[in-house]
Design a protein around this motif. Sequence first.
Motif, PDB file in Angstrom:
ATOM      1  N   THR A 119       0.813  -1.222   0.000  1.00  0.00           N
ATOM      2  CA  THR A 119       0.000   0.000   0.000  1.00  0.00           C
ATOM      3  C   THR A 119       0.843   1.268   0.000  1.00  0.00           C
ATOM      4  N   TYR A 120       1.947   1.259   0.740  1.00  0.00           N
ATOM      5  CA  TYR A 120       2.654   2.523   0.984  1.00  0.00           C
ATOM      6  C   TYR A 120       3.967   2.684   0.216  1.00  0.00           C
ATOM      7  N   LEU A 121       4.489   1.630  -0.391  1.00  0.00           N
ATOM      8  CA  LEU A 121       5.696   1.798  -1.192  1.00  0.00           C
ATOM      9  C   LEU A 121       5.310   2.322  -2.579  1.00  0.00           C
ATOM     10  N   PRO A 122       6.233   2.973  -3.275  1.00  0.00           N
ATOM     11  CA  PRO A 122       5.909   3.569  -4.586  1.00  0.00           C
ATOM     12  C   PRO A 122       5.436   2.553  -5.618  1.00  0.00           C
ATOM     13  N   ASP A 123       4.746   3.051  -6.645  1.00  0.00           N
ATOM     14  CA  ASP A 123       4.150   2.197  -7.672  1.00  0.00           C
ATOM     15  C   ASP A 123       5.176   1.365  -8.432  1.00  0.00           C
ATOM     16  N   ASP A 124       6.396   1.903  -8.578  1.00  0.00           N
ATOM     17  CA  ASP A 124       7.388   1.182  -9.379  1.00  0.00           C
ATOM     18  C   ASP A 124       8.275   0.259  -8.547  1.00  0.00           C
ATOM     19  N   TYR A 125       7.892   0.004  -7.279  1.00  0.00           N
ATOM     20  CA  TYR A 125       8.601  -0.960  -6.437  1.00  0.00           C
ATOM     21  C   TYR A 125       7.980  -2.347  -6.627  1.00  0.00           C
ATOM     22  N   ILE A 126       8.787  -3.367  -6.437  1.00  0.00           N
ATOM     23  CA  ILE A 126       8.312  -4.757  -6.485  1.00  0.00           C
ATOM     24  C   ILE A 126       8.551  -5.381  -5.114  1.00  0.00           C
ATOM     25  N   VAL A 127       7.515  -5.992  -4.558  1.00  0.00           N
ATOM     26  CA  VAL A 127       7.612  -6.664  -3.266  1.00  0.00           C
ATOM     27  C   VAL A 127       7.427  -8.170  -3.484  1.00  0.00           C
ATOM     28  N   TYR A 128       8.475  -8.938  -3.228  1.00  0.00           N
ATOM     29  CA  TYR A 128       8.394 -10.395  -3.317  1.00  0.00           C
ATOM     30  C   TYR A 128       8.195 -10.976  -1.920  1.00  0.00           C
ATOM     31  N   TYR A 129       7.191 -11.835  -1.766  1.00  0.00           N
ATOM     32  CA  TYR A 129       6.972 -12.521  -0.491  1.00  0.00           C
ATOM     33  C   TYR A 129       7.437 -13.970  -0.609  1.00  0.00           C
ATOM     34  N   GLU A 130       8.352 -14.348   0.262  1.00  0.00           N
ATOM     35  CA  GLU A 130       8.904 -15.704   0.318  1.00  0.00           C
ATOM     36  C   GLU A 130       9.287 -16.245  -1.059  1.00  0.00           C
ATOM     37  N   PRO A 131      10.072 -15.498  -1.821  1.00  0.00           N
ATOM     38  CA  PRO A 131      10.501 -16.033  -3.131  1.00  0.00           C
ATOM     39  C   PRO A 131      11.520 -17.148  -2.943  1.00  0.00           C
ATOM     40  N   GLU A 132      11.471 -18.142  -3.796  1.00  0.00           N
ATOM     41  CA  GLU A 132      12.472 -19.213  -3.774  1.00  0.00           C
ATOM     42  C   GLU A 132      13.627 -18.758  -4.655  1.00  0.00           C
ATOM     43  N   ILE A 133      14.772 -18.484  -4.018  1.00  0.00           N
ATOM     44  CA  ILE A 133      15.926 -17.960  -4.748  1.00  0.00           C
ATOM     45  C   ILE A 133      17.097 -18.913  -4.579  1.00  0.00           C
ATOM     46  N   HIS A 134      17.251 -19.795  -5.544  1.00  0.00           N
ATOM     47  CA  HIS A 134      18.387 -20.717  -5.566  1.00  0.00           C
ATOM     48  C   HIS A 134      18.595 -21.405  -4.218  1.00  0.00           C
ATOM     49  N   GLY A 135      17.528 -22.023  -3.715  1.00  0.00           N
ATOM     50  CA  GLY A 135      17.644 -22.833  -2.499  1.00  0.00           C
ATOM     51  C   GLY A 135      17.316 -22.110  -1.215  1.00  0.00           C
ATOM     52  N   ARG A 136      17.077 -20.809  -1.246  1.00  0.00           N
ATOM     53  CA  ARG A 136      16.729 -20.067  -0.035  1.00  0.00           C
ATOM     54  C   ARG A 136      15.391 -19.365  -0.204  1.00  0.00           C
ATOM     55  N   ARG A 137      14.737 -19.091   0.945  1.00  0.00           N
ATOM     56  CA  ARG A 137      13.448 -18.385   0.912  1.00  0.00           C
ATOM     57  C   ARG A 137      13.461 -17.223   1.904  1.00  0.00           C
ATOM     58  N   PRO A 138      14.021 -16.079   1.527  1.00  0.00           N
ATOM     59  CA  PRO A 138      13.903 -14.907   2.405  1.00  0.00           C
ATOM     60  C   PRO A 138      12.444 -14.521   2.554  1.00  0.00           C
ATOM     61  N   ASP A 139      12.104 -13.888   3.668  1.00  0.00           N
ATOM     62  CA  ASP A 139      10.701 -13.539   3.906  1.00  0.00           C
ATOM     63  C   ASP A 139      10.190 -12.511   2.890  1.00  0.00           C
ATOM     64  N   PHE A 140      10.929 -11.419   2.727  1.00  0.00           N
ATOM     65  CA  PHE A 140      10.539 -10.387   1.761  1.00  0.00           C
ATOM     66  C   PHE A 140      11.777  -9.879   1.035  1.00  0.00           C
ATOM     67  N   VAL A 141      11.626  -9.633  -0.269  1.00  0.00           N
ATOM     68  CA  VAL A 141      12.653  -8.968  -1.058  1.00  0.00           C
ATOM     69  C   VAL A 141      11.984  -7.786  -1.743  1.00  0.00           C
ATOM     70  N   VAL A 142      12.535  -6.590  -1.538  1.00  0.00           N
ATOM     71  CA  VAL A 142      11.979  -5.373  -2.124  1.00  0.00           C
ATOM     72  C   VAL A 142      12.976  -4.816  -3.136  1.00  0.00           C
ATOM     73  N   ILE A 143      12.495  -4.547  -4.355  1.00  0.00           N
ATOM     74  CA  ILE A 143      13.335  -3.988  -5.418  1.00  0.00           C
ATOM     75  C   ILE A 143      12.679  -2.696  -5.902  1.00  0.00           C
ATOM     76  N   GLY A 144      13.466  -1.623  -5.997  1.00  0.00           N
ATOM     77  CA  GLY A 144      12.930  -0.351  -6.472  1.00  0.00           C
ATOM     78  C   GLY A 144      13.955   0.406  -7.287  1.00  0.00           C
ATOM     79  N   PRO A 145      13.527   1.139  -8.313  1.00  0.00           N
ATOM     80  CA  PRO A 145      14.461   1.867  -9.183  1.00  0.00           C
ATOM     81  C   PRO A 145      15.367   2.840  -8.434  1.00  0.00           C
ATOM     82  N   ASP A 146      14.819   3.545  -7.435  1.00  0.00           N
ATOM     83  CA  ASP A 146      15.633   4.490  -6.672  1.00  0.00           C
ATOM     84  C   ASP A 146      16.090   3.902  -5.348  1.00  0.00           C
ATOM     85  N   LEU A 147      15.764   2.645  -5.105  1.00  0.00           N
ATOM     86  CA  LEU A 147      16.090   1.972  -3.852  1.00  0.00           C
ATOM     87  C   LEU A 147      17.278   1.042  -3.998  1.00  0.00           C
TER      88      LEU A 147
END
Length: 640
Positions: free
Chosen positions: A26-54
């Motif tokens: 709801t509160y992060l900018p429109d061009d941010y991506i919020v991943y919940y529990e992504p499977e990344i090469h054998g690991r599952r972090p709870d959240f990964v946030v990617i943003g153009p200015d972040l």
Amino acid sequence: MAQSVPETIRSSATAGERLLFRTLKTYLPDDYIVYYEPEIHGRRPDFVVIGPDLGLVVLEVKDYTRNTLFQLNHDEWTIVNSNGEQTTTKSPLKQARDNVFHIVDMLKKDKNLIQTEGKYQFNLKFPYGYGVVFTRLQQKDFIKDSLYSIMDADLCLTRDEIDPEKESFSEENLVEKILNMFVVPFRLRDPLEIEDINAIRYHLFPEVRISAEFRPPVPYQDQLLLSLHDIKAMDLHQENMAKQIGDKNRLIRGVAGSGKTLILASRAKLLLKENPDWKVLILCYNISLAQSIRQMVNHMMNEPDSLFDFDFTNESEDLSVANNDSVIVRNFHSWLKHDLRINEKQIPTILYKLTQKEAILPTYDAILIDEGQDFEPEWLALVSILLNEETQSLLLVEDRAQSIYKRRRSYVQDTGLSFQGRSKVLTINYRNTAQIVKFAWEFFQKNSMLKNKVVDREFEGEIIAPQSTRRKGPEPAILKADSFYREMAIIAKQIQKLNIDKKVPYSEMLILYRVKRTHKINVIDVIQRSLTNENVPFYWITENENSKRTFEKEDNTVKISTIDSSKGLDFQAVFIVNIDNMPFPLEEDKEREVSLLYIGMTRAKQYLCLSYSGESEFTHYLEAIQKIDEVDIVKDKKTL
């Protein structure tokens, strides 16, 4: 509102995870991506946030209460569970730190994502960081228990900082804290481009990969780096669709160019990743589409999660899906002949015998069907009876606007499975430019008897109106000539000009025809002679069944095909010739002809040319919207 993967959080997530998911979205900018529990090469972090200015931030979520915490230090935490038992675990910050460096180590291998000179040489060219979110502890708890002495306040978020219901909550504070959770604290001078974001997703999530140009890893100042270019990845909506289709029977209804086949292929890969012992069957109607799907699945299945695991030196390595017993890709009639060893006339008898337990045929743990609108009810009944009863993993993909056969359709009756509440709709056309989408859809609406069934709601049997992306291009060209010989001579020169002036490879050009000969002219012969006269290499996909099964899209030839066999294919430039033979006089069903021409138009990703030298109902339509004698498809046009 930020974009999220998945679009909705699973019901089994903790209350704290659900709260944080809603807040970030709801509160992060429109061009941010919020991943919940992504499977990344054998690991599952709870959240990964990617943003153009972040840049990239990994968040670890903990639902600890004050009573949960027993003994804490910078490295280890001893926790007391509800039964009074003590467990010792790595500190939350160390868990988050390990996860972010696991990600960073992968991304640093891409030359395009690192700084190649200066103070931070070989570091990522964007910031990366980590933090911990305590969903049941407030700032006053941290102060009272001196938790800030072992936890950096800048790397922690507490309940009152993430819960909009709390009086002390501040959107600005939330965003500012996330913007400062960095290992190396610097702000991006220039925001990340979409190509950078796609490169990050390409490396972290192999299932979203479509294609990329890359060379074998090469040393770069004592570092081994990859150099990737022209990266293509699923967009977030397609990624969500592939990952969130769900189990058992599912229906995807999408417009032309929405990536239905890509999602189907990705789904097959994900199913086998989760269930390596499954036997998966992919079916479609036409032969050339089966070959195209086979090549797509082959690419997806055999590409390693890490490109450094690929053996670039073994050029003769055969990684064909045909040699993989887990995945079978067939057009329906080939499947009947080669796998079931029956023909279509025998289906009613076989169905009866199967229900009476008097016959045994191969069964499959998952069946995925592309262009499902073209399947007969009995075909679907046969497919569903050979599906593993325990998995019931049937995926149907369809677009009614591309239906070219009169099929009565009730999936409940045909398969015995209900798709109510188990279907998804893809409305955005990613393949074509906005100009092509508008042109093709207006033709369909004005000429189809099904136009009154065009709606936007999700309901079985309806036709979905396409939405175009913002990608612009030249307007479709309309060419009228005084003879078919002249028509093809112009087309052949246009193909050569596209190749030379616009650098469009011959492999990205397609010529479509309705019939190969009429009582007046041998259509295919004129096409081939015209191309030969201009020294344009070509391959006739629909010459025979073998040519359909063996064509390679990437070879350096212009492809020639009937419109029927082009379903599911796409090319940068498409020429639909001899349109004065449409509607075809011997075809009683005009609706089929409308769908065929619509299909042909939507094969074109950027350039579309429709040509004719006679008169028909469809040419009258074309003349009514735009009177043009000869059009240069290559000439530059001002676009927004």
